[in-house]
Design an enzyme around this catalytic site. Structure first.
Site, mmCIF file in Angstrom:
data_model
loop_
_atom_site.group_PDB
_atom_site.id
_atom_site.type_symbol
_atom_site.label_atom_id
_atom_site.label_comp_id
_atom_site.label_asym_id
_atom_site.label_seq_id
_atom_site.Cartn_x
_atom_site.Cartn_y
_atom_site.Cartn_z
ATOM 1 N N ARG A 35 0.819 -1.218 0.000
ATOM 2 C CA ARG A 35 0.000 0.000 0.000
ATOM 3 C C ARG A 35 0.851 1.265 0.000
ATOM 4 N NH1 ARG A 35 -4.878 -2.046 3.979
ATOM 5 N NH2 ARG A 35 -6.397 -2.420 2.323
ATOM 6 N N LYS A 200 -14.430 -14.923 6.476
ATOM 7 C CA LYS A 200 -15.806 -14.639 6.885
ATOM 8 C C LYS A 200 -16.833 -14.670 5.760
ATOM 9 C CE LYS A 200 -17.028 -12.315 10.318
ATOM 10 N NZ LYS A 200 -17.497 -11.179 11.128
ATOM 11 N N GLY A 356 -6.411 -6.963 0.813
ATOM 12 C CA GLY A 356 -5.079 -6.946 1.409
ATOM 13 C C GLY A 356 -4.479 -8.336 1.537
ATOM 14 N N GLY A 380 -12.284 -4.537 1.553
ATOM 15 C CA GLY A 380 -13.687 -4.153 1.726
ATOM 16 C C GLY A 380 -14.138 -3.191 0.639
#
Ligand code: 3PG
Ligand code: MG
Length: 402
Positions: A35, A200, A356, A380
């Site tokens: 990043r 998740k 990520g 996200g």
């Protein structure tokens, strides 16, 4: 969205750049600087234009209070190395140190402010509290550049409220990310294959819902796959399981059948005696996961099957590792998927890696970043963009009333 080119002569202007410098840390050591490297071109460009560049960013989730272990100080050091120019680090975000650092900047100089999330105003749900913090940030600059793509899905002061207060533009990273990801929501070349993994299910339901209407094949692995396997009636031992998502998952499996979308699940998994790199492990078929074992990767037969599906694609989006790639015995599923994507790129197809973890995985497994069409800095953010959700940070940049 306006770009930096539309901002006119920036010589001597104080430009506040919101970047996403949220990198993984081991103590004070940055374990993946992707990043920082992705954010550098916009910062260099602004400095080359003679701006006084004030970079702001968050690190982790300190919940509105200073936390020494989440200081951006190590990031400032690495940013200076990547930019090849000094970076003045302010030990607070909008206080005395920040004001002094900004006041001392000359044309082409760069400062980094301390973690935005050390202030409660950054993430506050209260518009007035967020607005007050945004006023302070805006007070440090004449112009705002939004370049933190990984945070554009957050309605935070530095992302959403500051651009309402200053003339603004999108930075090169935000422009590049949105351009590529919108090709996936528009009219992707087919077959269009999406690979989803990660821990998740709940985080991925929105995107699955949206994708069932647009993809040809959906491959599912990672920790989330055990909820799918359970929904199909398999026992999953002590693997990750989100019981409360079982109904939703069953619904998607039915919908996919109705719409002619192929959802492909693994046929075998690597089952271990515990969550550890040296845990005893074996490959088992998905209908024979022992009760006392935890699935930590898709198995080799599944890896080959996933690779075959990917090989047929003209467009591939991949978010989320297939297994616990950080531990060598559970990295092969992720490696198989990454390898298959590089082959699609090699044949001229579009491959996009989002998130990520998947981005860190491809680098950690030794793949050359250039072997992928695009590696998104947003996890996200890229998922929410594919879900078709409005993203506060992009909305604010699109608004041209300032
Ligand atoms: C990320 O790591 O996904 C972005 O930097 C946003 O961070 P957050 O998920 O803590 O808001
Ligand atoms: Mg996140």
């Amino acid at each position: 969205m306006r770009t930096v080119d539309d901002l006119g002569d920036l010589r001597g202007s104080r430009v506040l750049v919101r970047s996403d410098l949220n990198v993984p840390l081991d103590g004070h050591t940055i374990t993946d600087d992707g990043r920082i490297r992705a954010s550098a071109p916009t910062i260099s460009d602004l400095a080359d234009r003679g701006a006084k560049v004030v970079v702001c960013a968050h690190l982790g989730r300190p919940n509105g209070k200073p936390a020494a272990e989440l200081s951006l100080a190590p990031v400032a050091e690495r940013l200076a190395e990547v930019l090849g120019r000094p970076v003045e680090f302010a030990s607070d975000t909008v206080g005395q140190s920040a004001k002094a650092a900004v006041g001392e900047l000359g044309e082409g100089d760069v400062a980094l402010l301390e973690n935005l999330r050390f202030s409660a105003g950054e993430e506050s749900k209260d518009d007035a509290e967020r607005g007050a913090f945004a006023d302070e940030l805006a007070g440090l600059a004449d112009v705002y550049v939004g370049d933190g793509f990984g945070a554009v899905h957050r309605r935070h002061a530095s992302v959403y409220d500051v651009p309402k207060r200053l003339p603004h533009a999108a930075g090169a990273l935000v422009v590049a990310e949105t351009e590529v990801l919108r090709r996936l929501t528009g009219d992707p070349q087919r077959p269009y294959v999406v690979v989803l993994g990660g821990a998740k299910v709940a985080d991925k339901l929105g995107v699955i819902d949206n994708l069932i209407g647009s993809v040809d094949t959906l491959l599912i692995g990672g920790g989330m796959v055990f909820t799918f396997l359970r929904a199909q009636g398999h026992e999953v031992g002590s693997s990750l399981l989100e019981e409360d998502q079982l109904d939703a998952v069953r619904g998607y499996l039915e919908q996919a059948t109705d719409k002619g979308v192929e959802i492909v699940l693994p046929v075998d998994v690597v089952a271990a005696t515990g969550f550890a790199a040296d845990a005893d492990h074996e490959v088992v078929p998905v209908d024979a996961i022992p009760a006392d074992r935890i699935g930590l990767d898709i198995g080799p037969e599944s890896g080959r099957a996933f690779a075959e599906h990917i090989a047929k694609a003209r467009t591939v989006f991949w978010n989320g590792p297939m297994g616990v790639f950080e531990m060598t015995p559970f990295a092969e599923g992720t490696r198989a998927v990454a390898q298959a994507l590089t082959e699609v790129s090699g044949r001229g197809g579009l491959t996009v890696v989002g998130g990520g973890d998947s981005a860190a995985a491809v680098r950690q497994l030794g793949f050359d970043e250039s072997a992928f069409g695009h590696i998104s800095t947003g996890g996200g953010a890229s998922l929410e963009l594919l879900e078709g959700k409005p993203l506060p940070g992009l909305e604010a940049l699109e608004d041209q009333t300032r």
